[in-house]
Enzyme design. Structure first.
Site, mmCIF file in Angstrom:
data_model
loop_
_atom_site.group_PDB
_atom_site.id
_atom_site.type_symbol
_atom_site.label_atom_id
_atom_site.label_comp_id
_atom_site.label_asym_id
_atom_site.label_seq_id
_atom_site.Cartn_x
_atom_site.Cartn_y
_atom_site.Cartn_z
ATOM 1 N N ASP A 75 0.849 -1.202 0.000
ATOM 2 C CA ASP A 75 0.000 0.000 0.000
ATOM 3 C C ASP A 75 0.880 1.246 0.000
ATOM 4 O O ASP A 75 1.665 1.451 0.921
ATOM 5 C CB ASP A 75 -0.896 -0.047 1.248
ATOM 6 C CG ASP A 75 -1.703 1.231 1.416
ATOM 7 O OD1 ASP A 75 -1.896 1.956 0.418
ATOM 8 O OD2 ASP A 75 -2.143 1.486 2.552
ATOM 9 N N ASN A 84 -0.306 4.516 -0.237
ATOM 10 C CA ASN A 84 -0.906 5.776 0.217
ATOM 11 C C ASN A 84 -1.582 5.711 1.581
ATOM 12 O O ASN A 84 -2.318 6.626 1.971
ATOM 13 C CB ASN A 84 -1.889 6.320 -0.834
ATOM 14 C CG ASN A 84 -3.075 5.374 -1.010
ATOM 15 O OD1 ASN A 84 -3.139 4.320 -0.376
ATOM 16 N ND2 ASN A 84 -4.011 5.739 -1.868
ATOM 17 N N ASP A 108 -4.030 3.953 2.810
ATOM 18 C CA ASP A 108 -5.465 3.709 3.021
ATOM 19 C C ASP A 108 -5.752 2.263 3.439
ATOM 20 O O ASP A 108 -6.908 1.864 3.563
ATOM 21 C CB ASP A 108 -6.283 4.087 1.771
ATOM 22 C CG ASP A 108 -5.991 3.175 0.584
ATOM 23 O OD1 ASP A 108 -5.084 2.304 0.679
ATOM 24 O OD2 ASP A 108 -6.655 3.319 -0.459
ATOM 25 N N ASP A 149 -1.970 -1.144 -3.674
ATOM 26 C CA ASP A 149 -2.313 -0.385 -4.879
ATOM 27 C C ASP A 149 -1.206 -0.497 -5.930
ATOM 28 O O ASP A 149 -0.157 -1.110 -5.693
ATOM 29 C CB ASP A 149 -2.604 1.083 -4.529
ATOM 30 C CG ASP A 149 -1.541 1.674 -3.619
ATOM 31 O OD1 ASP A 149 -0.346 1.424 -3.886
ATOM 32 O OD2 ASP A 149 -1.887 2.362 -2.635
ATOM 33 N N ASP A 151 -5.577 -10.452 -15.489
ATOM 34 C CA ASP A 151 -6.623 -11.429 -15.192
ATOM 35 C C ASP A 151 -7.831 -11.130 -16.075
ATOM 36 O O ASP A 151 -8.296 -9.986 -16.120
ATOM 37 C CB ASP A 151 -7.005 -11.319 -13.705
ATOM 38 C CG ASP A 151 -7.278 -12.662 -13.078
ATOM 39 O OD1 ASP A 151 -8.070 -13.418 -13.664
ATOM 40 O OD2 ASP A 151 -6.707 -12.955 -12.006
ATOM 41 N N ASP A 156 -9.895 -16.522 -15.837
ATOM 42 C CA ASP A 156 -10.636 -17.001 -14.676
ATOM 43 C C ASP A 156 -11.698 -18.040 -15.072
ATOM 44 O O ASP A 156 -12.489 -17.790 -15.995
ATOM 45 C CB ASP A 156 -11.321 -15.778 -14.040
ATOM 46 C CG ASP A 156 -11.871 -16.041 -12.660
ATOM 47 O OD1 ASP A 156 -11.078 -16.219 -11.731
ATOM 48 O OD2 ASP A 156 -13.113 -16.057 -12.508
ATOM 49 N N GLU A 215 -7.467 -20.898 -16.124
ATOM 50 C CA GLU A 215 -7.820 -21.504 -14.843
ATOM 51 C C GLU A 215 -8.967 -22.468 -15.099
ATOM 52 O O GLU A 215 -10.012 -22.064 -15.609
ATOM 53 C CB GLU A 215 -8.254 -20.438 -13.828
ATOM 54 C CG GLU A 215 -8.429 -21.043 -12.452
ATOM 55 C CD GLU A 215 -9.448 -20.339 -11.556
ATOM 56 O OE1 GLU A 215 -9.372 -20.525 -10.343
ATOM 57 O OE2 GLU A 215 -10.344 -19.629 -12.070
ATOM 58 N N HIS A 275 -4.197 -17.149 -4.674
ATOM 59 C CA HIS A 275 -5.014 -16.371 -3.733
ATOM 60 C C HIS A 275 -6.237 -17.134 -3.234
ATOM 61 O O HIS A 275 -6.988 -16.612 -2.432
ATOM 62 C CB HIS A 275 -5.454 -15.069 -4.429
ATOM 63 C CG HIS A 275 -6.301 -15.338 -5.630
ATOM 64 N ND1 HIS A 275 -5.806 -15.931 -6.790
ATOM 65 C CD2 HIS A 275 -7.619 -15.145 -5.858
ATOM 66 C CE1 HIS A 275 -6.789 -16.075 -7.646
ATOM 67 N NE2 HIS A 275 -7.901 -15.604 -7.117
ATOM 68 N N ASP A 276 -6.452 -18.339 -3.751
ATOM 69 C CA ASP A 276 -7.600 -19.148 -3.318
ATOM 70 C C ASP A 276 -7.178 -20.325 -2.438
ATOM 71 O O ASP A 276 -8.037 -21.080 -1.973
ATOM 72 C CB ASP A 276 -8.337 -19.730 -4.543
ATOM 73 C CG ASP A 276 -8.939 -18.661 -5.431
ATOM 74 O OD1 ASP A 276 -9.352 -17.614 -4.907
ATOM 75 O OD2 ASP A 276 -8.999 -18.884 -6.662
HETATM 76 C C1 NOJ Z 1 -11.560 -18.073 -9.480
HETATM 77 C C2 NOJ Z 1 -10.782 -17.017 -8.774
HETATM 78 O O1 NOJ Z 1 -9.458 -17.425 -8.620
HETATM 79 C C3 NOJ Z 1 -11.485 -16.788 -7.444
HETATM 80 O O2 NOJ Z 1 -10.744 -15.972 -6.584
HETATM 81 C C4 NOJ Z 1 -12.840 -16.215 -7.734
HETATM 82 O O3 NOJ Z 1 -13.571 -16.097 -6.532
HETATM 83 C C5 NOJ Z 1 -13.624 -17.077 -8.717
HETATM 84 N N1 NOJ Z 1 -12.841 -17.575 -9.801
HETATM 85 C C6 NOJ Z 1 -14.754 -16.288 -9.300
HETATM 86 O O4 NOJ Z 1 -14.264 -15.307 -10.156
#
Ligand code: NOJ
Length: 558
Positions: free
Chosen positions: A22, A24, A26, A30, A99, A200, A257, A331-332
């Protein structure tokens, strides 16, 4: 032999911008914050950045719900910031892939606002609308984030489809106009000079005609409809069209993905002569610690033999055509060192072992922000500190609505929740790990005094420097990119070992997925072998039998 391509030789680094840096104060990461850290990425040696969504979004799912595909989210900065970031990346020889989230948009996208107005609105068919069945939803599919995939809309007395949250309506790929809009939008970004897309849930965009009910499950109102939208009937046609109309005009990298994709299908998506995508990002190995047939929250310990079987199968199936991504994290997913390593006593050693095992395989490796630091999972005492829609919806449904045991549910969140990967990157030991001078949007992991980038950079034995070396080796030895793969000791419960071979060059990779010692007996003669990398101080011993220590990894060139 496999054809040579730049994206096969590359290492990708994923940035989840909200949690990266980050600039700035907040509390939200960013684009300027990313620019500040490009030298760090350069030092690590990665070739490509995959940037999770930075488009305008109401953030129901942290940017995976896009309300304007051609503009930048206010919290992240401006288009000028983004352009500066791209230029700064390119200056350093780093490519950028964006993405592409086009299975669905946000319900706040202009298309959807129009679409819901009336049945004859020109945008109506940009989305999937159906009338109810016997006063209820058009079918019984369950959404990924819980509940029905259908949301009723009073205005026109119909339901719209959303495979994820109700603020993520599915786009209707059957409509050629919608497809053209997507292609134009892709060109908008490609013409700005980006180097490709991560797509995605791209294998969800074609749904089976009639959207039939999923098989009923005793006691469940909504059930999986996966077989009717994963790898659907027109998916290859759509991707080939996208390739012809857009991708073929650019020298870029694409990665799809694809949950629920088999190696055989992976080959169809990425076989070069088929002109669809460059590589898949598949999930088979990520499901191995889930009880079969259940959703991800139903835990089961990993059996290493399953992992070897799965990864080994992908390696061999794609040997003569097709290409795969190699990853443990995104990130999942929970943090890998907490998941299949030991994030306590052997944190650094096991993080390095996991990296070795992955990076020496065939495919394009992905590093998720903080993985190179050996960052760990998070355990918040209160559900109130969690931010992820998937986690919160599941907690609500199971604890608040169904009265299940909150302790048990918290355990599964600690193990599998997506926020494990989303706590801020730990840059240094100052307040909030140097991520922000404000209040972070999600709490920082308390272990940042011990685990942070500044410390890792100063320590030549850190995971950071180990990842750096793995990346360098990939640049140095073609066999790591193009060599064929052979699994060894398939039935061993704690050792993961394999060879890579290209011409007369062979690598032997031996990794120990446990805190136990093992006598390793190499069937390959190591007398003239060179040790390329190891996570222990290993003297060059020329013996074919050696003691493999807890979480040890060795790579020999024989
Ligand atoms: C896969 C993404 O990696 C995930 O973070 C997202 O919630 C779902 N697709 C829906 O876009």
């Amino acid at each position: 032999m496999t054809t040579k391509k730049w994206w096969k030789e590359a290492v990708v680094y994923q940035i989840y911008p909200r949690s990266f840096n980050d600039s700035n104060g907040d509390g939200v990461g960013d684009i300027k914050g990313i620019i500040e850290k490009l030298d760090y990425l350069k030092e690590l040696g990665v070739d490509v950045v995959w940037l999770s969504p930075v488009y305008k979004s109401p953030n129901d799912d942290n940017g995976y719900d896009i309300s304007d595909y051609r503009n930048i989210m206010d919290e992240f900065g401006t288009m000028a910031d983004w352009e500066e970031m791209l230029a700064e990346m390119h200056k350093r020889g780093i490519k950028l892939i964006m993405d592409l989230v086009v299975n669905h948009s946000s319900d706040e996208h202009e298309w959807f606002k129009e679409s819901r107005k009336s049945k004859d609105n020109p945008y109506r068919d940009y989305y999937v609308w159906r009338s109810g069945k016997d006063g209820a939803e058009p079918n019984n599919w369950e959404a990924t984030f819980g509940g029905s995939v259908w949301e009723y809309d009073e205005q026109t007395d119909e339901y719209f489809l959303h495979l994820f949250s109700k603020k993520q309506p599915d786009l209707n790929w059957e409509n050629p106009k919608l497809r053209q809009e997507v292609y134009d939008m892709m060109k908008f970004w490609l013409d700005k000079g980006i180097d490709g897309f991560r797509m995605d849930v791209i294998n969800f965009i074609s749904k089976v005609d009639g959207l039939p009910d999923g098989e009923k499950v005793e006691g469940k109102k909504y059930v999986s409809g996966h077989q009717y939208f994963m790898n659907g009937p027109r998916i290859h046609e759509f991707l080939q069209e996208m390739n012809e109309k857009v991708l073929s005009e650019y020298n870029v990298m694409t990665v799809g993905e694809m949950p629920g994709v088999s190696p055989e299908e992976g080959k169809l998506y990425t076989g070069e002569e088929r002109k669809e995508l460059n590589m898949v990002f598949q999930f088979e190995h990520m499901d191995l610690d889930t009880q079969p047939g259940k959703n991800k929250w139903h835990l089961k310990p990993l059996d290493l033999r399953d992992l070897k079987k799965s990864l080994g199968k992908w390696q061999s199936e794609l040997e003569d055509g097709g290409w795969n991504s190699l990853y443990w994290n995104n990130h999942d997913q929970p943090r890998i060192v907490s998941r299949w390593g030991d994030d306590k006593e052997y944190r650094v050693t096991s993080a390095k072992m996991l990296a070795t095992c992955l990076h020496m395989m065939k495919g394009t490796p992905y590093i998720y922000q903080g993985e190179e630091l050996g960052m760990t999972n998070i355990k918040f005492d209160s559900i109130k500190d969690y931010k992820d829609i998937e986690t919160l919806n599941m907690y609500n449904e199971r604890v608040i609505e169904n009265g299940e045991n909150p302790q048990e549910i918290m355990q599964s969140i600690y193990t599998k929740g997506r926020d494990n990967a989303r706590t801020p990157v730990q840059w240094n030991s100052s307040e909030n790990a140097g991520f922000t001078t404000g209040t972070p949007w999600i709490k920082v992991n308390e272990n940042y005094q011990e685990i942070n980038a500044e410390k890792a950079l100063a320590d030549k034995d850190s995971t950071f420097h180990y990842y750096r070396k793995l990346i360098q080796l990939r640049k140095q030895y073609e066999v790591i990119v193009y060599g064929s793969f052979e699994m060894l000791y398939e039935e061993h419960e704690e050792i993961f070992a394999y060879t890579r071979t290209l011409g007369d060059e062979t690598l032997l990779v031996v990794t120990n997925f446990s805190g136990n010692n093992h006598a390793f007996d190499s069937t390959i003669d190591l007398n003239n072998a060179e040790l390329l990398i190891s996570n222990y101080d290993t003297a060059e011993k020329k013996e074919n039998t050696f003691d493999l220590r807890p979480w040890e990894a060795r790579v020999y060139k024989v």
